[in-house]
Design an enzyme around this catalytic site. Structure first.
Site, PDB file in Angstrom:
ATOM      1  N   TYR A   1      -4.010  -9.971  17.982  1.00 26.28           N
ATOM      2  CA  TYR A   1      -2.939  -9.917  16.973  1.00 26.28           C
ATOM      3  C   TYR A   1      -3.157  -8.754  16.004  1.00 26.28           C
ATOM      4  CZ  TYR A   1       0.044 -11.563  13.117  1.00 26.28           C
ATOM      5  OH  TYR A   1       0.988 -11.671  12.120  1.00 26.28           O
TER       6      TYR A   1
ATOM      7  N   SER B   1       1.181  -6.944   9.289  1.00 27.91           N
ATOM      8  CA  SER B   1       0.343  -8.046   8.817  1.00 27.91           C
ATOM      9  C   SER B   1      -0.736  -7.504   7.893  1.00 27.91           C
ATOM     10  CB  SER B   1      -0.314  -8.769  10.001  1.00 27.91           C
ATOM     11  OG  SER B   1      -1.330  -9.659   9.563  1.00 27.91           O
TER      12      SER B   1
END
Length: 235
Positions: free
Chosen positions: A138, A125
């Site tokens: 996350y 990410s």
């Protein structure tokens, strides 16, 4: 013909990658919690469960042979202030986004080692570069995926296996649209487009193109790299 497995391949980025690799001539099986019923190469598996992964891979090998390409695209997000994240919530995000990469990679590695050739691409990410408020679990998991990528590249390179990561930026997926509806993006998708240098939102195809290159023979001298695909939002 090479056999690839794409986790999280039922929708979004994972689906885009699976479609691209099939168009490139690979046998492609997908693993997902909710596999499409009209795809006989889509298998149900929770990537945080080694037994489910093993069962799915047994079926894949019986049908398509050894797996020498793996794309770890399965993931779950989460939005909550750090002090309000329960440990079970923290664990679930880590289990899917990080432990899932651990489990699937260990499970397919014997095939790659036997072949003396392999390609692993981990979808991380862009938040690992920029950070992201309310997503500490996350961002932590995806940052660890980048670190794992670099460590495995050094360890597996002598065996003919490359390991790279692609951290997507602002990609138009069902997950992104759900976040927009829940007002978690800090503005609309259109507002974010105006803050993106290339002035558009990314597509799953953009990520799939990067994966296709890293999987190709031409990319055999590229390993341990974090290839950002983000329209210039992170450089």
């Amino acid at each position: 013909m090479k056999t690839a497995v794409v986790t999280g391949g039922a929708s979004g980025i994972g689906l885009g990658i699976a479609q691209r690799l099939r168009s490139d001539g690979l046998h492609v099986a997908t693993m997902d919690l909710n596999p499409p019923v009209d795809d006989d190469l889509a298998y149900r598996a929770d990537v945080s469960d080694p037994e489910e992964i093993a069962a799915a891979l047994t079926a894949v090998r019986d049908r398509l042979g050894p797996v020498t390409v793996l794309v770890n695209a399965a993931g779950v997000d989460g939005f909550k202030r750090f002090q309000n994240i329960s440990f079970p919530e923290w664990q679930r995000v880590i289990e899917v986004n990080l432990h899932g990469v651990f489990h699937t990679t260990q499970a397919v590695l014997p095939d790659m080692l036997a072949a003396g050739w392999g390609r692993i691409v981990n979808i991380s990410s862009s938040s690992t570069h920029s950070g992201q408020p309310f997503m500490s679990h996350y961002v932590s998991a995806k940052s660890a995926v980048n670190g794992l990528t670099k460590a495995l590249a050094l360890e597996l390179g002598p065996s003919g296996i490359t390991v790279n990561a692609v951290p997507p930026g602002f990609i138009d997926t069902p997950m992104l649209r759900r976040s927009e509806e829940a007002r978690r993006l800090g503005g609309s998708v259109e507002e974010h487009i105006q803050r993106t240098p290339v002035r558009r939102v990314g597509t799953p195809g953009d990520i799939a193109a990067a994966c296709a290159f890293l999987i190709s023979e031409e990319a055999g001298y590229i390993t341990g790299q974090i290839l950002g695909v983000n329209g210039g939002r992170n450089t």
